[in-house]
Design a protein around this motif. Structure first.
Motif, PDB file in Angstrom:
ATOM      1  N   THR A  16       0.264  48.369 -31.912  1.00 35.15           N
ATOM      2  CA  THR A  16      -0.814  47.399 -32.148  1.00 35.15           C
ATOM      3  C   THR A  16      -0.530  46.505 -33.227  1.00 35.15           C
ATOM      4  OG1 THR A  16      -2.784  48.798 -31.562  1.00 35.15           O
ATOM      5  CG2 THR A  16      -3.313  47.087 -33.052  1.00 35.15           C
ATOM      6  N   ASN A  47      -3.956  51.177 -26.804  1.00 33.70           N
ATOM      7  CA  ASN A  47      -4.923  52.175 -27.680  1.00 33.70           C
ATOM      8  C   ASN A  47      -4.218  53.546 -27.453  1.00 33.70           C
ATOM      9  OD1 ASN A  47      -6.487  49.948 -28.349  1.00 33.70           O
ATOM     10  ND2 ASN A  47      -7.782  50.150 -26.733  1.00 33.70           N
ATOM     11  N   GLY A  51      -0.287  53.293 -30.723  1.00 38.47           N
ATOM     12  CA  GLY A  51      -0.939  51.991 -30.945  1.00 38.47           C
ATOM     13  C   GLY A  51      -1.860  52.230 -32.275  1.00 38.47           C
ATOM     14  N   PHE A  53      -4.558  54.168 -32.654  1.00 38.02           N
ATOM     15  CA  PHE A  53      -5.977  54.054 -32.100  1.00 38.02           C
ATOM     16  C   PHE A  53      -6.835  54.443 -32.947  1.00 38.02           C
ATOM     17  CE2 PHE A  53      -9.134  56.610 -29.615  1.00 38.02           C
ATOM     18  CZ  PHE A  53      -9.954  55.380 -29.295  1.00 38.02           C
ATOM     19  N   LEU A  56      -8.336  51.833 -35.626  1.00 31.67           N
ATOM     20  CA  LEU A  56      -8.846  50.664 -35.045  1.00 31.67           C
ATOM     21  C   LEU A  56     -10.356  50.887 -34.814  1.00 31.67           C
ATOM     22  CD1 LEU A  56      -6.509  49.811 -31.944  1.00 31.67           C
ATOM     23  CD2 LEU A  56      -6.233  48.938 -34.393  1.00 31.67           C
ATOM     24  N   GLU A  60     -11.965  46.239 -32.349  1.00 26.19           N
ATOM     25  CA  GLU A  60     -10.576  45.869 -32.206  1.00 26.19           C
ATOM     26  C   GLU A  60      -9.998  46.802 -30.970  1.00 26.19           C
ATOM     27  OE1 GLU A  60      -9.206  45.502 -36.948  1.00 26.19           O
ATOM     28  OE2 GLU A  60      -9.407  47.490 -36.076  1.00 26.19           O
ATOM     29  N   ALA A  61     -10.231  47.980 -30.625  1.00 26.98           N
ATOM     30  CA  ALA A  61      -9.693  48.500 -29.434  1.00 26.98           C
ATOM     31  C   ALA A  61     -10.096  47.815 -28.225  1.00 26.98           C
ATOM     32  CB  ALA A  61     -10.334  50.058 -29.354  1.00 26.98           C
ATOM     33  N   GLU A  62     -11.377  47.537 -28.281  1.00 22.62           N
ATOM     34  CA  GLU A  62     -11.863  46.468 -26.791  1.00 22.62           C
ATOM     35  C   GLU A  62     -11.014  45.369 -26.929  1.00 22.62           C
ATOM     36  OE1 GLU A  62     -15.943  45.413 -26.931  1.00 22.62           O
ATOM     37  OE2 GLU A  62     -16.739  47.788 -26.386  1.00 22.62           O
ATOM     38  N   CYS A  65      -7.384  45.928 -25.514  1.00 25.83           N
ATOM     39  CA  CYS A  65      -7.419  46.285 -24.062  1.00 25.83           C
ATOM     40  C   CYS A  65      -7.382  44.987 -23.103  1.00 25.83           C
ATOM     41  CB  CYS A  65      -8.626  47.212 -23.845  1.00 25.83           C
ATOM     42  SG  CYS A  65      -8.603  47.675 -21.990  1.00 25.83           S
ATOM     43  N   LEU A  92     -15.788  52.105 -24.843  1.00 25.20           N
ATOM     44  CA  LEU A  92     -14.283  51.712 -24.487  1.00 25.20           C
ATOM     45  C   LEU A  92     -14.167  51.692 -22.911  1.00 25.20           C
ATOM     46  CD1 LEU A  92     -12.582  53.214 -27.597  1.00 25.20           C
ATOM     47  CD2 LEU A  92     -13.118  50.600 -27.146  1.00 25.20           C
TER      48      LEU A  92
END
Length: 298
Positions: A16, A47, A51, A53, A56, A60-62, A65, A92
């Motif tokens: 990321t 993610n 990354g 995960f 985040l 941010e994770a959304e 993706c 998510l």
């Protein structure tokens, strides 16, 4: 390539990227993704642990993706990591389905009071939220036992397991206890791939693809051909890289990848705490030597 076929290849765990203000900077992934896909990467994963995960926010994770699905643009199936609280994981999962992900990688809940049967309930809820997307279980702790793993693999929608524990015999036991259609992927990257292949895993995860996809793909080709000697030689050639990443309780795992990217003029920013940043001088010299020796500096 179908998701099932892709999962027996390389699951490339994307970093990321962050900018100087500690904001996610997805566009910095474009050359990394384009290069890896052009060389034959089977499945990009957003993610994942490489990354960062757990560093985040859910927002941010959304975004990561959605951005990665857009960058890949149908050239390969995208696997989206989901996890943390069950509500976060469900949110998510729904977002990944809307973004066009081909499947979900369900992080094993790190809750200290995660009961095996509670994890089954957790995965069922994520499966429902994902609207029919196939699920890969990301197993980092096999202490839940073979019976619980079999229960998880029996949940409708679960098509496989990324096995990320250094216990090949337990993997073999789990394979024997589950439906033969389940896909077992080596979840400990290139170094452990031969040992896990030997008991029935196919494919493996890789953070190396961010900097050296050619080497990762060559290792996969050797294993698929049954040439374990060739695979071991190729893995030995990346020992310095993995040694740096394994230091500080594995806290330099992503640090090593991002430091290498910086040295290769593909800056994806630093890691976020609690990962280590930057590399120490000793670690940096070792990483620089690895990159120079393998012609990765341009």
């Amino acid at each position: 390539m179908t998701l099932r076929a892709a999962l027996t290849g390389i699951s490339g765990i994307l970093v990321t990227p962050f900018d100087a203000e500690d904001r996610i900077a997805p566009a910095r992934l474009v050359p990394i993704i384009d290069r890896a896909l052009a060389l034959g990467l089977h499945i990009p994963v957003v993610n994942g642990n490489t990354g960062e995960f757990y560093s985040l926010t859910v927002d941010e994770a959304e975004t990561m993706c959605a951005e990665v699905c857009g960058m890949v643009a149908g050239r390969a199936p995208v696997l989206a990591g989901v996890g943390r609280s069950v509500k976060d994981a469900c949110r998510l999962a729904a977002a990944a389905a809307g973004a066009g992900a081909a499947g979900l990688m369900v992080h094993q809940p790190p809750d200290p009071f995660a009961a095996p049967r509670g994890v089954v309930d957790y995965v069922r809820r994520v499966a429902d939220a994902g609207g029919g997307l196939p699920l890969m279980l990301y197993l980092r702790n096999d202490a839940i036992g073979t019976a619980a793993i079999a229960d998880l693999c029996a949940i409708p929608g679960v098509i496989g397991v990324k096995w990320a524990t250094p216990n090949p015999l337990k993997l073999a036991e789990a394979i024997g206890a589950c439906d033969p259609g389940i896909i077992w992927v080596g979840g400990l990257a290139e170094v452990w791939a031969p040992a896990l292949y030997a008991v029935g895993a196919r494919g493996f995860t890789s953070g190396l693809i961010n900097i050296w996809p050619e080497r990762s793909l060559a290792i996969h080709a050797a294993l698929e051909a049954g040439d374990y000697a060739r695979a071991r030689d190729l893995i030995a050639g990346m020992a310095a890289f993995e040694e740096v990443r394994a230091q500080e309780l594995n806290g330099t795992n992503v640090t090593g990848v991002k430091a290498a990217l910086q040295a290769m003029s593909q800056d994806c920013g630093p890691t976020r705490p609690p990962a280590a940043w930057p590399l120490t001088d000793v670690q940096q010299r070792k990483m620089a030597g690895f990159l120079k020796q393998n012609g990765l500096l341009h």
